[in-house]
Design an enzyme around this catalytic site. Structure first.
Site, short mmCIF file in Angstrom:
data_model
loop_
_atom_site.label_atom_id
_atom_site.label_comp_id
_atom_site.label_asym_id
_atom_site.label_seq_id
_atom_site.Cartn_x
_atom_site.Cartn_y
_atom_site.Cartn_z
CB ALA A 3 -0.93 0.00 1.21
CD GLU A 4 2.53 3.77 3.79
OE1 GLU A 4 2.97 4.74 3.16
OE2 GLU A 4 1.70 3.87 4.70
#
Length: 194
Positions: free
Chosen positions: A93-94
């Site tokens: 996600a990051e």
């Protein structure tokens, strides 16, 4: 025939993508398509060989390996007693597994560590995958502890900061944070079964 040509073009582009050589395509008198890196005058004059254009890929469109850092994730998960799938989901996600990721706010590396956490966890090189994953996993463990194992609140704190989560006594009403928590949870579920 069309399927074979499609696969042939795909394979040529895959090999060619990592090389600097010019690739030429020509069709012979029987209609067969050929690829070569060194066309001679006969191919060019008689068969109409022409150079293929290299596909242009923007740096933001690069696809990073989702398994390249699994050994580091296992080390961090074991050291800090956090689930492997959760650490991998946060990385996905990051940064999308980009070890050189840099956000507009200054977050760096795979787990998008902010300067305050880089300093706190004494990370010398936030772009070093092992250091970044170890630091990010230590921070994630701290958040999970602070929020008594509540993964949603820990993830919200990872995104928006622990102060905002404590102030709202839950996930803050920030669209980006709510979307982030949902995204990490989806990835976590996926990596838990795969």
């Amino acid at each position: 025939m069309m399927m074979r040509v499609g696969w042939m073009v795909f394979l040529v582009l895959m090999v060619w993508g990592s090389a600097d050589a010019e690739i030429y395509m020509y069709r012979d008198t029987s209609g067969q398509i050929h690829f070569t890196d060194s066309p001679n005058a006969r191919h060019i004059d008689i068969m109409g060989a022409r150079p293929l254009e290299k596909p242009k890929v923007a740096p933001s469109e690069r696809v990073w390996s989702s398994t390249a850092y699994d050994a580091f994730i296992v080390q961090a998960a074991e050291r800090y007693n956090v689930p492997f799938a959760l650490v991998k989901a946060v990385i996905h996600a990051e940064s999308g597994f980009n070890p050189r990721a840099l956000s507009a706010k200054g977050a760096k590396g795979l787990m998008q560590l902010m300067p305050v956490n880089i300093s706190f966890y004494k990370i010398k090189d936030p772009y070093d995958p092992l250091e970044n994953i170890m630091g990010g996993s230590a921070y994630l463990k701290r958040l999970l502890t602070d929020f008594q194992g509540n993964t949603k609140m820990a993830l919200a704190a990872y995104n928006a900061g622990p102060t905002k989560v404590k102030h709202h006594n839950g996930i803050p009403p920030i669209a980006e944070t709510r979307a982030y928590v949902a995204k990490v949870e989806r990835f976590n579920k996926y990596y838990s079964v795969n």
